[in-house]
Write an enzyme that holds these catalytic residues in place. Structure first.
Site, PDB file in Angstrom:
ATOM      1  N   HIS A  51       0.921  -1.127  -0.089  1.00  0.00           N
ATOM      2  CA  HIS A  51       0.199  -0.168  -0.007  1.00  0.00           C
ATOM      3  C   HIS A  51       0.826   1.162   0.055  1.00  0.00           C
ATOM      4  CE1 HIS A  51       1.111   0.017   4.222  1.00  0.00           C
ATOM      5  NE2 HIS A  51       0.576  -1.079   4.424  1.00  0.00           N
ATOM      6  N   HIS A  68       3.855   1.433   2.234  1.00  0.00           N
ATOM      7  CA  HIS A  68       5.070   0.805   1.595  1.00  0.00           C
ATOM      8  C   HIS A  68       6.081   1.733   0.647  1.00  0.00           C
ATOM      9  CE1 HIS A  68       2.721  -2.701   2.824  1.00  0.00           C
ATOM     10  NE2 HIS A  68       4.010  -3.284   3.488  1.00  0.00           N
ATOM     11  N   SER A 113      -1.739  -3.660   5.471  1.00  0.00           N
ATOM     12  CA  SER A 113      -2.368  -4.611   4.550  1.00  0.00           C
ATOM     13  C   SER A 113      -3.640  -5.252   5.109  1.00  0.00           C
ATOM     14  CB  SER A 113      -1.135  -5.588   4.174  1.00  0.00           C
ATOM     15  OG  SER A 113      -0.183  -5.098   3.627  1.00  0.00           O
TER      16      SER A 113
END
Ligand code: PAF
Length: 279
Positions: free
Chosen positions: A33, A36, A186
């Site tokens: 996402h 990151h 996540s």
């Protein structure tokens, strides 16, 4: 962007780089996402090349069900990594990493492992230490990037690098949040519509706790947060703790010389969310 599944080939590639090339490393479990991507962007700015690992590490899951349900989205991950100009991806299988022995090494993290997450997810940090150390040995980066959302993990990795004399600079990066304040994770993709809609309550409560901590005792703040969650129909609080940033020990008496952080773990139905705030 080069993608490797084998330890030997990723190592050969990294070893073939010109002497002095700086390598930024972002270890991930995939289901990438924007949080990151922000780590990767920072790593790109500070290094000559960026390596990202995508590996859902079985030894850090305390519940088999959680491992099975962990989102696995490798094709989408690879296209996101391409879009941020990641240079090299290492996406091994569990067999490549663990051969036939999917077990953790035991670590001594000087007590950091017994606080908060460690109390509720037995063996989790041994699993994290095992995989991060293994990945560090394979990639041998100059710097490695970790999000502050998993603040305890970040401190544990700093401790491991120090105690094992691993010559890698660990960079902690600020929590990346959705527009409504929910910390990116996540796991957010697995929230029900109702839980997702209500989830900003977690960060809102943390921010209010921070304000209260300015004038009230830690115990009063903890009681207040516990009471707020008690009243909430959708969330179940697992823990809320105010702890020293370095030792992660629960605060006893406020000391103006120490840095504190509030840590929270909440169940939204079956999904466990964590967050924290610097006080
Ligand atoms: O934070 C994570 O995603 C994981 O714990 C890590 C550091 C990639 C190790 O598997």
């Amino acid at each position: 962007m080069l993608v490797f599944a084998k330890i030997k080939s990723v190592q050969q590639k990294i070893e073939s780089l010109k002497k002095g090339t700086t390598v930024g490393f972002v270890p991930t479990m995939g289901a990438l996402h924007k949080g990151h991507l922000s780590l990767i962007e920072r790593a790109k700015k500070e290094n000559d090349i960026v390596v990202v690992s995508v590996f859902v590490n079985p030894t850090q899951f305390d519940k088999q069900e959680d491992l099975i349900n962990y989102p696995k989205t490798i094709e989408k991950d690879l296209s996101l990594l391409k879009s941020v100009f990641c240079d090299l991806v290492f996406a091994p299988s569990a067999k490549e990493i663990y051969a036939d022995n999917i077990t953790s090494q035991s670590f001594n993290f000087d007590g950091l492992e017994f606080q908060m997450e460690g109390k509720f997810r037995v063996g989790h940090f041994d699993g994290v230490g095992t995989i991060v150390k293994r990945l560090f040995e394979i990639v041998k980066p100059t710097k490695a990037y970790f999000g502050e959302k998993d603040f305890q993990q970040l401190q544990i990795i700093r401790n491991m690098v120090k105690n094992h004399k691993i010559p890698i600079k660990i960079v902690g990066c600020e929590i990346f949040r959705e527009a409504d304040g929910l910390a990116m994770s996540s796991r957010n993709a697995r929230l029900t519509e109702a839980h997702r809609e209500a989830a900003p309550f977690i960060y809102k409560t943390l921010k209010q706790a921070k304000v209260k901590f300015g004038t009230e005792s830690a115990l009063d703040v903890v009681n207040w947060v516990e009471n707020e969650f008690e009243k909430h129909p959708l969330f179940k609080l697992e823990y809320f703790e105010i702890a020293d940033e370095e030792t992660l020990l629960t605060i006893k008496n406020k000391n103006p010389k120490q840095k504190y952080r509030a840590f929270i773990a909440v169940f939204a139905g079956k999904i466990r969310l964590i967050d924290n705030i610097s006080l």
